[in-house]
Design a protein around this motif. Structure first.
Motif, PDB file in Angstrom:
ATOM      1  N   ASP A 293      37.648  31.786  51.757  1.00 29.45           N
ATOM      2  CA  ASP A 293      37.408  33.157  52.589  1.00 29.45           C
ATOM      3  C   ASP A 293      38.273  34.811  52.810  1.00 29.45           C
ATOM      4  N   TYR A 294      37.869  35.335  51.400  1.00 26.93           N
ATOM      5  CA  TYR A 294      37.702  36.602  51.385  1.00 26.93           C
ATOM      6  C   TYR A 294      36.460  37.028  50.926  1.00 26.93           C
ATOM      7  N   LYS A 295      36.279  38.068  50.919  1.00 23.38           N
ATOM      8  CA  LYS A 295      35.572  39.026  50.733  1.00 23.38           C
ATOM      9  C   LYS A 295      35.824  40.095  49.739  1.00 23.38           C
ATOM     10  N   ILE A 296      35.069  40.420  48.799  1.00 27.16           N
ATOM     11  CA  ILE A 296      35.791  41.198  47.392  1.00 27.16           C
ATOM     12  C   ILE A 296      35.254  42.247  46.898  1.00 27.16           C
TER      13      ILE A 296
ATOM     14  N   GLU B 255      30.543  33.762  45.224  1.00 29.34           N
ATOM     15  CA  GLU B 255      29.589  34.669  44.773  1.00 29.34           C
ATOM     16  C   GLU B 255      28.617  35.800  45.474  1.00 29.34           C
ATOM     17  N   GLU B 256      28.080  35.383  46.325  1.00 32.21           N
ATOM     18  CA  GLU B 256      27.856  36.036  47.723  1.00 32.21           C
ATOM     19  C   GLU B 256      28.901  37.183  47.989  1.00 32.21           C
ATOM     20  N   ASN B 257      30.102  36.634  47.857  1.00 33.41           N
ATOM     21  CA  ASN B 257      31.375  37.825  48.718  1.00 33.41           C
ATOM     22  C   ASN B 257      31.858  38.639  47.653  1.00 33.41           C
ATOM     23  N   VAL B 258      31.330  38.881  46.763  1.00 31.10           N
ATOM     24  CA  VAL B 258      31.943  40.011  45.638  1.00 31.10           C
ATOM     25  C   VAL B 258      30.853  40.378  45.587  1.00 31.10           C
ATOM     26  N   ILE B 259      30.807  41.532  45.859  1.00 30.91           N
ATOM     27  CA  ILE B 259      30.505  43.245  46.272  1.00 30.91           C
ATOM     28  C   ILE B 259      30.676  44.332  44.469  1.00 30.91           C
ATOM     29  N   SER B 260      29.886  43.935  44.093  1.00 31.43           N
ATOM     30  CA  SER B 260      29.934  44.771  42.655  1.00 31.43           C
ATOM     31  C   SER B 260      28.867  46.255  43.155  1.00 31.43           C
ATOM     32  N   MET B 261      29.849  47.740  42.444  1.00 31.58           N
ATOM     33  CA  MET B 261      29.095  49.071  43.051  1.00 31.58           C
ATOM     34  C   MET B 261      30.239  50.026  41.849  1.00 31.58           C
ATOM     35  N   PRO B 262      28.864  50.030  40.684  1.00 33.64           N
ATOM     36  CA  PRO B 262      29.632  51.094  40.182  1.00 33.64           C
ATOM     37  C   PRO B 262      29.556  52.474  39.823  1.00 33.64           C
ATOM     38  N   VAL B 263      30.013  53.272  39.852  1.00 38.09           N
ATOM     39  CA  VAL B 263      30.359  54.967  40.223  1.00 38.09           C
ATOM     40  C   VAL B 263      30.793  55.476  38.711  1.00 38.09           C
ATOM     41  N   PRO B 264      30.363  56.682  38.693  1.00 36.10           N
ATOM     42  CA  PRO B 264      30.419  57.532  37.296  1.00 36.10           C
ATOM     43  C   PRO B 264      31.498  57.209  36.589  1.00 36.10           C
ATOM     44  N   GLY B 265      33.028  57.468  36.921  1.00 32.46           N
ATOM     45  CA  GLY B 265      33.873  57.577  36.166  1.00 32.46           C
ATOM     46  C   GLY B 265      35.355  57.027  37.515  1.00 32.46           C
TER      47      GLY B 265
END
Length: 163
Positions: A21-24, A54-64
């Motif tokens: 039930d979670y979005k992370i 899988e569609e409830n995992v938001i993956s975001m890169p940042v520089p550091g």
């Protein structure tokens, strides 16, 4: 307990909630990419293993690692459906005070964002003396801090939903 006595990926002593039930969100620093990539993979795989879609995992890169705090703030401000944000990074001690400033800023920033939004924001940042210590904690002999961060996110999302 001292890390050398503990495997960061051993959860045999605790109950892990189902994450269906979670979005992370997972925010991962690109600096020290070999290490942070392993942390990310551990976190992602652990979330999926424990039921997060899988569609409830938001993956975001940042520089550091310094940018983890602002990324968590932006995500929680613009995406009210998130149940938790995992911040993954790696800061390795060098010859200057830079290490101390970055580690302190990120730890305080993650805490402040979590309090501001009343949402779990998980500190999955390795702060090691050398690269070998980071490797040992990113899937090496001490397990994977990414696994630990994902379990913490699930447990805290469950805690928040249970109140």
């Amino acid at each position: 307990m001292a890390t050398h006595l503990k495997n960061l990926s051993d959860f045999s002593h605790t109950t892990i909630p189902n994450g269906a039930d979670y979005k992370i969100a997972i925010v991962v620093a690109e600096w020290n990419a070999k290490i942070t990539g392993a942390l990310y993979q551990g976190a992602f795989d652990t979330l999926i293993k424990h039921g997060v879609k899988e569609e409830n995992v938001i993956s975001m890169p940042v520089p550091g690692s310094f940018e983890l705090t602002s990324a968590a703030e932006i995500l929680l401000t613009k995406n009210n459906g998130l149940d938790a944000v995992i911040c993954l990074g790696c800061v390795i001690q060098g010859d200057t005070k830079h290490f101390d400033f970055i580690c302190d800023a990120v730890a305080n920033g993650v805490t402040n964002v979590s309090i501001k939004h009343s949402k779990p924001v998980i500190f999955g940042v390795l702060t090691t003396n050398d690269e070998q210590q980071a490797i040992d904690r990113a899937g090496g002999k001490h397990g994977n801090k990414g696994d630990e961060a994902a379990i913490t996110a699930l447990k805290m999302a469950h805690f928040s939903a249970s109140i």
